[in-house]
Design a protein around this motif. Structure first.
Motif, PDB file in Angstrom:
ATOM      1  N   SER A 129       0.824  -1.212   0.000  1.00  0.00           N
ATOM      2  CA  SER A 129       0.000   0.000   0.000  1.00  0.00           C
ATOM      3  C   SER A 129       0.857   1.261   0.000  1.00  0.00           C
ATOM      4  O   SER A 129       0.585   2.221  -0.735  1.00  0.00           O
ATOM      5  CB  SER A 129      -0.924  -0.015   1.224  1.00  0.00           C
ATOM      6  N   LYS A 130       1.908   1.257   0.802  1.00  0.00           N
ATOM      7  CA  LYS A 130       2.790   2.430   0.869  1.00  0.00           C
ATOM      8  C   LYS A 130       3.523   2.653  -0.449  1.00  0.00           C
ATOM      9  O   LYS A 130       3.673   3.799  -0.913  1.00  0.00           O
ATOM     10  CB  LYS A 130       3.796   2.248   2.005  1.00  0.00           C
ATOM     11  N   LEU A 131       3.958   1.569  -1.094  1.00  0.00           N
ATOM     12  CA  LEU A 131       4.655   1.707  -2.375  1.00  0.00           C
ATOM     13  C   LEU A 131       3.709   2.248  -3.451  1.00  0.00           C
ATOM     14  O   LEU A 131       4.120   3.059  -4.295  1.00  0.00           O
ATOM     15  CB  LEU A 131       5.227   0.353  -2.805  1.00  0.00           C
ATOM     16  N   ILE A 132       2.448   1.826  -3.413  1.00  0.00           N
ATOM     17  CA  ILE A 132       1.480   2.359  -4.374  1.00  0.00           C
ATOM     18  C   ILE A 132       1.176   3.822  -4.056  1.00  0.00           C
ATOM     19  O   ILE A 132       1.000   4.643  -4.968  1.00  0.00           O
ATOM     20  CB  ILE A 132       0.199   1.506  -4.391  1.00  0.00           C
ATOM     21  N   ASP A 133       1.124   4.169  -2.777  1.00  0.00           N
ATOM     22  CA  ASP A 133       0.966   5.583  -2.401  1.00  0.00           C
ATOM     23  C   ASP A 133       2.049   6.424  -3.075  1.00  0.00           C
ATOM     24  O   ASP A 133       1.778   7.534  -3.569  1.00  0.00           O
ATOM     25  CB  ASP A 133       1.081   5.755  -0.889  1.00  0.00           C
ATOM     26  N   ASN A 134       3.270   5.916  -3.087  1.00  0.00           N
ATOM     27  CA  ASN A 134       4.386   6.648  -3.681  1.00  0.00           C
ATOM     28  C   ASN A 134       4.245   6.779  -5.197  1.00  0.00           C
ATOM     29  O   ASN A 134       4.830   7.685  -5.794  1.00  0.00           O
ATOM     30  CB  ASN A 134       5.705   5.950  -3.355  1.00  0.00           C
ATOM     31  N   LEU A 135       3.490   5.876  -5.805  1.00  0.00           N
ATOM     32  CA  LEU A 135       3.307   5.915  -7.257  1.00  0.00           C
ATOM     33  C   LEU A 135       2.125   6.787  -7.676  1.00  0.00           C
ATOM     34  O   LEU A 135       2.111   7.305  -8.797  1.00  0.00           O
ATOM     35  CB  LEU A 135       3.081   4.496  -7.805  1.00  0.00           C
ATOM     36  N   GLU A 136       1.142   6.940  -6.803  1.00  0.00           N
ATOM     37  CA  GLU A 136      -0.128   7.527  -7.227  1.00  0.00           C
ATOM     38  C   GLU A 136       0.003   8.984  -7.668  1.00  0.00           C
ATOM     39  O   GLU A 136      -0.791   9.464  -8.458  1.00  0.00           O
ATOM     40  CB  GLU A 136      -1.165   7.405  -6.112  1.00  0.00           C
ATOM     41  N   GLY A 137       1.000   9.678  -7.175  1.00  0.00           N
ATOM     42  CA  GLY A 137       1.180  11.060  -7.605  1.00  0.00           C
ATOM     43  C   GLY A 137       1.921  11.195  -8.915  1.00  0.00           C
ATOM     44  O   GLY A 137       2.205  12.305  -9.370  1.00  0.00           O
ATOM     45  N   ARG A 138       2.241  10.059  -9.542  1.00  0.00           N
ATOM     46  CA  ARG A 138       2.987  10.039 -10.798  1.00  0.00           C
ATOM     47  C   ARG A 138       2.135   9.370 -11.873  1.00  0.00           C
ATOM     48  O   ARG A 138       1.020   8.942 -11.618  1.00  0.00           O
ATOM     49  CB  ARG A 138       4.304   9.276 -10.602  1.00  0.00           C
ATOM     50  N   ASN A 139       2.702   9.286 -13.080  1.00  0.00           N
ATOM     51  CA  ASN A 139       1.995   8.536 -14.126  1.00  0.00           C
ATOM     52  C   ASN A 139       2.915   7.539 -14.832  1.00  0.00           C
ATOM     53  O   ASN A 139       2.556   7.001 -15.874  1.00  0.00           O
ATOM     54  CB  ASN A 139       1.350   9.479 -15.146  1.00  0.00           C
ATOM     55  N   GLU A 140       4.100   7.295 -14.253  1.00  0.00           N
ATOM     56  CA  GLU A 140       5.001   6.297 -14.825  1.00  0.00           C
ATOM     57  C   GLU A 140       5.999   5.849 -13.759  1.00  0.00           C
ATOM     58  O   GLU A 140       6.187   6.527 -12.743  1.00  0.00           O
ATOM     59  CB  GLU A 140       5.749   6.859 -16.033  1.00  0.00           C
ATOM     60  N   PRO A 385      -5.782   0.692 -12.034  1.00  0.00           N
ATOM     61  CA  PRO A 385      -6.323  -0.201 -13.074  1.00  0.00           C
ATOM     62  C   PRO A 385      -5.890   0.154 -14.487  1.00  0.00           C
ATOM     63  O   PRO A 385      -5.908  -0.709 -15.369  1.00  0.00           O
ATOM     64  CB  PRO A 385      -7.838  -0.070 -12.902  1.00  0.00           C
ATOM     65  N   SER A 386      -5.495   1.403 -14.742  1.00  0.00           N
ATOM     66  CA  SER A 386      -5.091   1.802 -16.094  1.00  0.00           C
ATOM     67  C   SER A 386      -3.615   1.518 -16.379  1.00  0.00           C
ATOM     68  O   SER A 386      -3.112   1.870 -17.450  1.00  0.00           O
ATOM     69  CB  SER A 386      -5.374   3.289 -16.315  1.00  0.00           C
ATOM     70  N   MET A 387      -2.927   0.880 -15.465  1.00  0.00           N
ATOM     71  CA  MET A 387      -1.497   0.599 -15.642  1.00  0.00           C
ATOM     72  C   MET A 387      -1.268  -0.211 -16.908  1.00  0.00           C
ATOM     73  O   MET A 387      -2.031  -1.105 -17.265  1.00  0.00           O
ATOM     74  CB  MET A 387      -0.976  -0.155 -14.421  1.00  0.00           C
ATOM     75  N   ARG A 404      16.251 -15.154 -14.707  1.00  0.00           N
ATOM     76  CA  ARG A 404      15.601 -14.355 -15.752  1.00  0.00           C
ATOM     77  C   ARG A 404      15.482 -12.941 -15.203  1.00  0.00           C
ATOM     78  O   ARG A 404      14.541 -12.610 -14.498  1.00  0.00           O
ATOM     79  CB  ARG A 404      14.230 -14.941 -16.108  1.00  0.00           C
ATOM     80  N   PHE A 405      16.454 -12.126 -15.529  1.00  0.00           N
ATOM     81  CA  PHE A 405      16.698 -10.877 -14.822  1.00  0.00           C
ATOM     82  C   PHE A 405      16.235  -9.673 -15.651  1.00  0.00           C
ATOM     83  O   PHE A 405      16.932  -9.222 -16.548  1.00  0.00           O
ATOM     84  CB  PHE A 405      18.197 -10.760 -14.532  1.00  0.00           C
ATOM     85  N   LEU A 406      15.028  -9.149 -15.322  1.00  0.00           N
ATOM     86  CA  LEU A 406      14.564  -7.902 -15.917  1.00  0.00           C
ATOM     87  C   LEU A 406      15.218  -6.755 -15.147  1.00  0.00           C
ATOM     88  O   LEU A 406      14.897  -6.526 -13.980  1.00  0.00           O
ATOM     89  CB  LEU A 406      13.052  -7.785 -15.809  1.00  0.00           C
ATOM     90  N   SER A 407      16.128  -6.061 -15.780  1.00  0.00           N
ATOM     91  CA  SER A 407      16.808  -4.969 -15.104  1.00  0.00           C
ATOM     92  C   SER A 407      15.932  -3.719 -15.027  1.00  0.00           C
ATOM     93  O   SER A 407      16.133  -2.861 -14.172  1.00  0.00           O
ATOM     94  CB  SER A 407      18.119  -4.632 -15.796  1.00  0.00           C
ATOM     95  N   ALA A 408      14.958  -3.608 -15.917  1.00  0.00           N
ATOM     96  CA  ALA A 408      14.031  -2.467 -15.894  1.00  0.00           C
ATOM     97  C   ALA A 408      12.729  -2.885 -16.555  1.00  0.00           C
ATOM     98  O   ALA A 408      12.710  -3.711 -17.465  1.00  0.00           O
ATOM     99  CB  ALA A 408      14.626  -1.267 -16.623  1.00  0.00           C
ATOM    100  N   LEU A 409      11.628  -2.323 -16.080  1.00  0.00           N
ATOM    101  CA  LEU A 409      10.316  -2.549 -16.685  1.00  0.00           C
ATOM    102  C   LEU A 409       9.538  -1.242 -16.560  1.00  0.00           C
ATOM    103  O   LEU A 409       9.034  -0.886 -15.485  1.00  0.00           O
ATOM    104  CB  LEU A 409       9.572  -3.679 -15.971  1.00  0.00           C
ATOM    105  N   LYS A 410       9.443  -0.515 -17.678  1.00  0.00           N
ATOM    106  CA  LYS A 410       8.819   0.805 -17.676  1.00  0.00           C
ATOM    107  C   LYS A 410       7.298   0.676 -17.826  1.00  0.00           C
ATOM    108  O   LYS A 410       6.805   0.082 -18.792  1.00  0.00           O
ATOM    109  CB  LYS A 410       9.363   1.658 -18.814  1.00  0.00           C
ATOM    110  N   LEU A 411       6.575   1.247 -16.845  1.00  0.00           N
ATOM    111  CA  LEU A 411       5.112   1.208 -16.857  1.00  0.00           C
ATOM    112  C   LEU A 411       4.560   2.625 -16.787  1.00  0.00           C
ATOM    113  O   LEU A 411       5.237   3.558 -16.329  1.00  0.00           O
ATOM    114  CB  LEU A 411       4.591   0.405 -15.658  1.00  0.00           C
ATOM    115  N   GLU A 412       3.321   2.785 -17.238  1.00  0.00           N
ATOM    116  CA  GLU A 412       2.657   4.081 -17.134  1.00  0.00           C
ATOM    117  C   GLU A 412       1.166   3.855 -16.864  1.00  0.00           C
ATOM    118  O   GLU A 412       0.659   2.736 -17.035  1.00  0.00           O
ATOM    119  CB  GLU A 412       2.845   4.889 -18.433  1.00  0.00           C
ATOM    120  N   TRP A 413       0.481   4.904 -16.457  1.00  0.00           N
ATOM    121  CA  TRP A 413      -0.950   4.817 -16.171  1.00  0.00           C
ATOM    122  C   TRP A 413      -1.537   6.211 -16.232  1.00  0.00           C
ATOM    123  O   TRP A 413      -0.827   7.218 -16.262  1.00  0.00           O
ATOM    124  CB  TRP A 413      -1.201   4.176 -14.793  1.00  0.00           C
ATOM    125  N   ASP A 414      -2.848   6.279 -16.280  1.00  0.00           N
ATOM    126  CA  ASP A 414      -3.540   7.568 -16.398  1.00  0.00           C
ATOM    127  C   ASP A 414      -3.606   8.253 -15.038  1.00  0.00           C
ATOM    128  O   ASP A 414      -3.773   7.580 -14.009  1.00  0.00           O
ATOM    129  CB  ASP A 414      -4.953   7.368 -16.934  1.00  0.00           C
TER     130      ASP A 414
END
Length: 414
Positions: A129-140, A385-387, A404-414
């Motif tokens: 929940s805290k990590l999502i709080d940190n994301l909610e003010g952004r869009n990527e 949900p728009s992620m 199987r090492f993903l060094s980065a995974l770029k996501l965005e949302w509305d």
């Protein structure tokens, strides 16, 4: 079409997901068990062969921590490791069989108990929940660094009582990655020396924490863990505890879970029908977690050592030779999994996936990893949900032979 020489050409570290499993499908059809000059080991790819190797007493985990380096650890790296705890000398879960394995596994399962998993669940829910709080003010975001890594490492630290280690999170990923390079990636001598220095620095950090609690005990989780490990019937020494913390708890506990979380988001968002299905019906989450772990195992393979001359697939395997056991390939074996290349959360007639190994070497932390994945998917689909994947994925793989090492995974949302 020219015939492929798998003994020299097979190199999973350079493949993305699609290329890797297309290649493995071809290998299972053409040469399912072959000698690799690159790995200086036999390579097992089919479900039945993998199962045979990991369950048979003819093959041992002894020597597995050195197997990724085709010519072993260089003298300079061994000298550096000698300044800390040399895991090739000190007994630990990842190198011992028989009574040694039972002692370490018993100690670890006494720490990671069903009761402890129930108690850690609300902690994970709060972290997510805290990590999502940190994301909610952004869009990527970069899901790996902004979510998967902090969740995996913080959960592990809380599980073993290293609550004050949050201030050191900028150092822990380097230490863990450098330690695990020895088991996951062939390195030249210079790379081995650098990795050994970082691994020893990590060990000193853990030793300081353990010694501090041994000298001045506290009524907290860390002291409880140390007391369990050091007491009857396990009686782990300080050196044995250090390797247990660096390799099993903090290392394996956060490394593979970080990769599993990232793989989950990649596949759920690559075809957003799956993401939308979970939004519509959160009850599907446990099935999706299991299926993604099958489809894209964070640990592609493990090593075993042959203890006696034997024959496999018509090949003579000699005592002392290594086998690179591809768990991820076994999970895609069409002889065992119908439509194996598809993400299909309902597989009623399929055998158990091999992602967490099986039998006496089944992963102790499997339940914790699946819990982190399920809680993350539940909250992310509900709150963001728009992620979606950014720039058609922004997917970056690190060159790695085992993970199987993903060094980065770029996501965005509305």
């Amino acid at each position: 079409m020219a015939e492929v020489d798998y003994s020299t050409e097979f190199n999973p570290s350079r493949y993305d997901f699609g290329e890797l499993y297309k290649t493995l499908e071809e290998i299972r059809s053409n040469e399912p068990f072959f000698w690799s000059k690159r790995y200086n080991a036999w390579v097992a790819t089919t479900y039945d062969t993998v199962l045979q190797v990991v369950r048979s007493d003819r093959f041992s985990i002894e020597g597995s921590l050195e197997a990724a380096q085709p010519h072993g650890y260089c003298p300079a790296a061994r000298e550096e490791l000698g300044k800390g705890v040399d895991w090739l000398v000190t007994e630990n879960l990842l190198t011992g069989e028989g009574e040694t394995h039972r002692r370490f596994r018993g100690a670890i399962t006494s720490v990671v108990t069903p009761t402890q998993l129930r108690e850690i669940k609300p902690v994970i829910e709060g972290l997510v929940s805290k990590l999502i709080d940190n994301l909610e003010g952004r869009n990527e975001c970069d899901f790996v660094s902004d979510f998967a890594y902090p969740l995996a490492v913080l959960t592990t630290l809380r599980m073993i009582g290293f609550d004050d280690a949050e201030k050191d999170m900028h150092r822990i990923p380097l230490w863990v990655d450098e330690t695990f390079k020895f088991f996951a990636k062939a390195m030249d001598d210079e790379e081995q020396v650098v990795a050994a220095r970082n691994a020893v620095e990590f060990q000193h950090y853990i030793r300081d924490h353990i010694n501090s609690r041994l000298q001045s005990p506290k009524d907290d989780r860390l002291n409880a863990v140390i007391d369990i490990l050091s007491s009857e019937p396990w009686n782990l020494s300080v050196d044995e505890m250090i390797i247990t913390f660096t390799h099993t708890f903090v290392g394996a506990g956060q490394e593979t879970t970080k990769l599993a979380l990232s793989n989950m988001m990649l596949h759920m968002l690559r075809d957003r029908d799956h993401w939308l299905a979970v939004i519509e019906n959160p009850g599907l989450i446990p099935a999706y977690v299991d299926e993604i772990l099958r489809l894209d195992a964070p640990l592609l393979g493990i090593y075993r050592t042959c203890l006696e001359d034997t024959t496999m697939h018509g090949h003579q395997v000699k005592k002392g030779e290594k086998i690179f056991v591809l768990l991820g390939s076994a999970n895609h074996d069409g002889a065992r999994f119908a439509d194996a290349e598809s993400l299909c959360p309902v597989r009623p007639d399929s055998p158990p996936m091999m992602t967490f190994n099986t039998g006496k070497h089944f992963c102790v932390g499997a339940g914790l990893a699946k819990m982190e994945m399920a809680i993350s998917l539940e909250q992310l689909t509900a709150r963001l949900p728009s992620m979606r994947l950014k720039n058609d994925g922004g997917v970056e793989y690190e060159a790695n032979d085992v993970n199987r090492f993903l060094s980065a995974l770029k996501l965005e949302w509305d």
